[in-house]
Design a protein around this motif. Structure first.
Motif, PDB file in Angstrom:
ATOM      1  N   LYS A   1      47.498 114.464  20.069  1.00  0.00           N
ATOM      2  CA  LYS A   1      47.565 113.553  21.211  1.00  0.00           C
ATOM      3  C   LYS A   1      48.141 112.188  20.836  1.00  0.00           C
ATOM      4  O   LYS A   1      48.989 111.636  21.552  1.00  0.00           O
ATOM      5  CB  LYS A   1      46.174 113.381  21.812  1.00  0.00           C
ATOM      6  N   MET A   2      47.695 111.623  19.719  1.00  0.00           N
ATOM      7  CA  MET A   2      48.163 110.296  19.317  1.00  0.00           C
ATOM      8  C   MET A   2      49.665 110.277  19.094  1.00  0.00           C
ATOM      9  O   MET A   2      50.359 109.346  19.501  1.00  0.00           O
ATOM     10  CB  MET A   2      47.427 109.849  18.052  1.00  0.00           C
TER      11      MET A   2
ATOM     12  N   ILE B   1      51.515 110.476  22.541  1.00  0.00           N
ATOM     13  CA  ILE B   1      51.536 109.187  23.246  1.00  0.00           C
ATOM     14  C   ILE B   1      52.489 108.221  22.563  1.00  0.00           C
ATOM     15  O   ILE B   1      53.210 107.458  23.216  1.00  0.00           O
ATOM     16  CB  ILE B   1      50.118 108.583  23.316  1.00  0.00           C
TER      17      ILE B   1
ATOM     18  N   GLU C   1      55.618 106.413  24.287  1.00  0.00           N
ATOM     19  CA  GLU C   1      55.688 104.954  24.280  1.00  0.00           C
ATOM     20  C   GLU C   1      56.976 104.459  23.643  1.00  0.00           C
ATOM     21  O   GLU C   1      57.561 103.454  24.081  1.00  0.00           O
ATOM     22  CB  GLU C   1      54.479 104.404  23.523  1.00  0.00           C
TER      23      GLU C   1
ATOM     24  N   THR D   1      44.512 114.270  28.897  1.00  0.00           N
ATOM     25  CA  THR D   1      43.929 112.951  29.133  1.00  0.00           C
ATOM     26  C   THR D   1      45.056 111.947  29.314  1.00  0.00           C
ATOM     27  O   THR D   1      45.839 111.717  28.397  1.00  0.00           O
ATOM     28  CB  THR D   1      43.044 112.513  27.948  1.00  0.00           C
TER      29      THR D   1
ATOM     30  N   PRO E   1      46.922 108.561  29.342  1.00  0.00           N
ATOM     31  CA  PRO E   1      46.726 107.268  28.663  1.00  0.00           C
ATOM     32  C   PRO E   1      46.637 106.121  29.669  1.00  0.00           C
ATOM     33  O   PRO E   1      47.456 106.017  30.579  1.00  0.00           O
ATOM     34  CB  PRO E   1      47.974 107.140  27.786  1.00  0.00           C
ATOM     35  N   LYS E   2      45.629 105.269  29.494  1.00  0.00           N
ATOM     36  CA  LYS E   2      45.392 104.181  30.447  1.00  0.00           C
ATOM     37  C   LYS E   2      46.267 102.966  30.181  1.00  0.00           C
ATOM     38  O   LYS E   2      46.511 102.163  31.074  1.00  0.00           O
ATOM     39  CB  LYS E   2      43.918 103.775  30.404  1.00  0.00           C
ATOM     40  N   LYS E   3      46.738 102.812  28.948  1.00  0.00           N
ATOM     41  CA  LYS E   3      47.471 101.605  28.578  1.00  0.00           C
ATOM     42  C   LYS E   3      48.938 101.646  28.993  1.00  0.00           C
ATOM     43  O   LYS E   3      49.616 100.617  28.986  1.00  0.00           O
ATOM     44  CB  LYS E   3      47.370 101.375  27.073  1.00  0.00           C
TER      45      LYS E   3
END
Length: 310
Positions: free
Chosen positions: A130-131, A134, A138, A149, A151-153
Motif C-alpha cells: 500500500k505505501m 500511494i 503521489e 483504503t 488515502p486521506k492526504k
C-alpha cells in the motif's frame, strides 16, 4: 547487415535480464527459438555482443551500446504504430497502474475487456504494498491505483468497485479448543501479519485492538501469497481477504475461524489524482470502468460479494 525488429527485441530483452531462459519466458518464446535468433543477430557483427562465463551470460560493452540503440529503434517503431492507429481513429498509448498485492486477483478482470477492445494500448501494472502504491500515485508515476483504503492526504477521484471481505483463517489441521474459538484463547496461536504499510495488516491490527485480543507470538511476511502458504503449513493464523484464498478454502487447505465481528468488509477502489493530466487512454479507461464495472463484478465476483458462508 540485415537484422530484424524481432531480433532487436530479443537482444534487448536478453540484455535486460542477462539470461536466454528468462528472456524466452518473458517473450513467450521457446528457448531454442531465442537462441537461434540471438546467434543470427550476433553473426552480423564482428565484435561480440555477449560472453558466457561459467553459466552466466554477460553483455559486452559493445553489446550494451547495441542494446541502447535497439531500445531507441523499438521505441520509434512503437511511436509510428501509435501514430498510425491515431490517424485510423483507434485508441493507442500506455496505461500504467499501481495496485496492492491482493488486488492482483481482481484487476486483471477489469482490464481484460478494455485491452481486447483496444489492441494498441499497452499496460504496465506494478503489484506492491500500500505505501508504495500511494507513493507512486503521489509522485505521478502511475495513471491509476487500486486500493481498499483511500488515502486521506491526497486529493483524488475514485470509482468504487467491489467488496473486499476478510476472515480469520487457519490450516486444515488447526487444533480447535474444546470450548470453541473465542477472543481469550486465540492468543495460543501464532499470528501471521503482512508487513508494515499493508492495508490487510492495518485491518487485522484494528480488529485485534478493538476486541482486546492479546498477541503472544507473531510472524511477519511480505506478501499475501506467503501468508497463505504459511497458514496452510500450520505455522499460525491470520486475517486474509477471501478473494485471494477462495481455492484454498474450497479444497480444504484452509478453514475459516468463525469469530464474532467477522468478516471484515472494505471496498476496492480505483483512484487517481484530481490534478492528473489524464491521457486519452486513461480517460477511456475511466469511461470503460464506469460503464462495465457492475457487469464485471456480477459475472466474476458475485460469489465473493453475496456469499453468506463466511
Amino acid at each position: 547487415m540485415n537484422y530484424t525488429l524481432h531480433q532487436l527485441e530479443i537482444f534487448k530483452k536478453i540484455a535486460e535480464v542477462k539470461s536466454v531462459t528468462k528472456a524466452s519466458e518473458q517473450l513467450f518464446l521457446t528457448q531454442p527459438a531465442v537462441s537461434i535468433q540471438l546467434k543470427n543477430f550476433q553473426d552480423q557483427f564482428k565484435l561480440p555482443l555477449f560472453e558466457v562465463v561459467g553459466r552466466k551470460l554477460y553483455i559486452t560493452e559493445f553489446g550494451e551500446e547495441i542494446a541502447k540503440a535497439a531500445t531507441k529503434i523499438l521505441e520509434e517503431v512503437d511511436a509510428i504504430n501509435y501514430k498510425f492507429s491515431l490517424f485510423e481513429g483507434k485508441l493507442a498509448g500506455k496505461l500504467t497502474l499501481s495496485i496492492v498485492s491482493t488486488a492482483k486477483y481482481a484487476m486483471p478482470y477489469f482490464l481484460s475487456g478494455f485491452i481486447k477492445e483496444n489492441e494498441m494500448v499497452d499496460v504496465t501494472m506494478d503489484v506492491t504494498n500500500k505505501m508504495s502504491v500511494i507513493r507512486a500515485l503521489e509522485n505521478n508515476e502511475c495513471d491509476f491505483a487500486m486500493v481498499s483504503t483511500i488515502p486521506k492526504k491526497l486529493k483524488i477521484e475514485s470509482i468504487e468497485l467491489m467488496k473486499n471481505k476478510m476472515v480469520f483463517v487457519a490450516g486444515k489441521n488447526y487444533n480447535f479448543p474444546k470450548e470453541g474459538i473465542n477472543y481469550k484463547n486465540l492468543n495460543k496461536s501464532i499470528f501471521i501479519f503482512r508487513e508494515q504499510g499493508s492495508a490487510t495488516r492495518l485491518a487485522m491490527e484494528k480488529y485485534l485492538i478493538k476486541n482486546k485480543i492479546e498477541i503472544a507470538r507473531k510472524m511477519e511476511l511480505t506478501s499475501n501469497e506467503a501468508v497463505k502458504q504459511a497458514v496452510i503449513a500450520g505455522l499460525g493464523i491470520s486475517i486474509m481477504p477471501i478473494i485471494g484464498i477462495n481455492y484454498a478454502l474450497q479444497n480444504g487447505d484452509l478453514q475459516v475461524l468463525k469469530i464474532k465481528g467477522l468478516p471484515l468488509e472494505t471496498y476496492w477502489n480505483l483512484i487517481w489524482l484530481k490534478s492528473k493530466n489524464l491521457s486519452n487512454v486513461a480517460k477511456a479507461f475511466i469511461e470503460y470502468m464506469k460503464n462495465n464495472k457492475d457487469e464485471i463484478i456480477e459475472k466474476e465476483f458475485r460469489k465473493f460479494n453475496n456469499s453468506s458462508k463466511y
